[in-house]
Design a protein around this motif. Structure first.
Motif, short mmCIF file in Angstrom:
data_model
loop_
_atom_site.label_atom_id
_atom_site.label_comp_id
_atom_site.label_asym_id
_atom_site.label_seq_id
_atom_site.Cartn_x
_atom_site.Cartn_y
_atom_site.Cartn_z
N PHE A 77 0.86 -1.18 0.00
CA PHE A 77 0.00 0.00 0.00
C PHE A 77 0.89 1.23 0.00
O PHE A 77 1.90 1.28 0.71
CB PHE A 77 -0.91 -0.03 1.24
N LEU A 78 0.55 2.24 -0.79
CA LEU A 78 1.42 3.39 -0.98
C LEU A 78 1.80 4.12 0.30
O LEU A 78 2.97 4.40 0.54
CB LEU A 78 0.78 4.38 -1.95
N SER A 79 0.83 4.41 1.15
CA SER A 79 1.13 5.21 2.33
C SER A 79 1.38 4.38 3.60
O SER A 79 1.66 4.93 4.64
CB SER A 79 -0.01 6.20 2.59
N PHE A 80 1.26 3.07 3.49
CA PHE A 80 1.40 2.20 4.65
C PHE A 80 2.09 0.92 4.18
O PHE A 80 1.48 -0.12 3.99
CB PHE A 80 0.01 1.91 5.23
N LYS A 81 3.41 1.00 3.96
CA LYS A 81 4.18 -0.04 3.27
C LYS A 81 4.10 -1.42 3.93
O LYS A 81 4.30 -2.43 3.26
CB LYS A 81 5.65 0.38 3.16
N GLU A 82 3.81 -1.50 5.22
CA GLU A 82 3.71 -2.80 5.89
C GLU A 82 2.48 -3.57 5.45
O GLU A 82 2.42 -4.78 5.60
CB GLU A 82 3.66 -2.65 7.41
N ARG A 83 1.48 -2.87 4.94
CA ARG A 83 0.23 -3.50 4.50
C ARG A 83 0.23 -3.62 2.99
O ARG A 83 0.95 -2.92 2.30
CB ARG A 83 -0.98 -2.69 4.97
N ARG A 84 -0.61 -4.52 2.49
CA ARG A 84 -0.67 -4.76 1.05
C ARG A 84 -2.08 -4.57 0.55
O ARG A 84 -3.04 -4.68 1.32
CB ARG A 84 -0.15 -6.15 0.75
N ILE A 85 -2.22 -4.29 -0.74
CA ILE A 85 -3.53 -4.13 -1.36
C ILE A 85 -3.59 -5.05 -2.58
O ILE A 85 -2.64 -5.12 -3.36
CB ILE A 85 -3.79 -2.65 -1.74
N ALA A 86 -4.69 -5.78 -2.70
CA ALA A 86 -4.85 -6.70 -3.82
C ALA A 86 -4.99 -5.93 -5.12
O ALA A 86 -5.64 -4.90 -5.17
CB ALA A 86 -6.07 -7.59 -3.58
N ILE A 87 -4.37 -6.45 -6.16
CA ILE A 87 -4.49 -5.81 -7.47
C ILE A 87 -5.19 -6.71 -8.48
O ILE A 87 -5.62 -6.25 -9.51
CB ILE A 87 -3.11 -5.38 -8.03
N LYS A 88 -5.35 -7.96 -8.16
CA LYS A 88 -6.00 -8.89 -9.07
C LYS A 88 -7.48 -8.54 -9.18
O LYS A 88 -8.15 -8.34 -8.18
CB LYS A 88 -5.84 -10.32 -8.55
N GLY A 89 -7.97 -8.42 -10.40
CA GLY A 89 -9.39 -8.17 -10.62
C GLY A 89 -9.76 -6.71 -10.75
O GLY A 89 -10.91 -6.38 -10.99
N PHE A 90 -8.81 -5.77 -10.60
CA PHE A 90 -9.14 -4.36 -10.73
C PHE A 90 -9.61 -4.00 -12.13
O PHE A 90 -10.37 -3.06 -12.31
CB PHE A 90 -7.95 -3.48 -10.37
#
Length: 74
Positions: free
Chosen positions: A59-72
């Motif tokens: 995640f851009l502003s919270f590097k320890e967390r991730r955001i799914a990109i599959k299906g966007f």
């Protein structure tokens, strides 16, 4: 019952969310339900049964967390 849970925070990430989902998963399984967790990839995660890891990026502003990109794109 088959239960799907969707989260962007799950182990090995440590947080109240990941802990709560793990406890809920364990309790539902103890009662005979099949629980499948859908979550983001993590470079430190080990393969576990019934854990589906979706392609993700930090995640851009919270590097320890991730955001799914599959299906966007759908």
């Amino acid at each position: 019952m088959r239960i799907g849970m969707f989260t962007d925070s799950y182990f090995p990430q440590i947080s109240g969310v990941s802990t709560s989902i793990k406890i809920l998963k364990d309790e539902l399984e103890a009662r005979g339900h099949e629980v499948i967790i859908f979550t983001t990839t993590d470079p430190h995660a080990v393969a576990e049964p019934n854990i589906v890891r979706l392609t993700s990026i930090p995640f851009l502003s919270f590097k320890e967390r991730r955001i799914a990109i599959k299906g966007f794109s759908k």
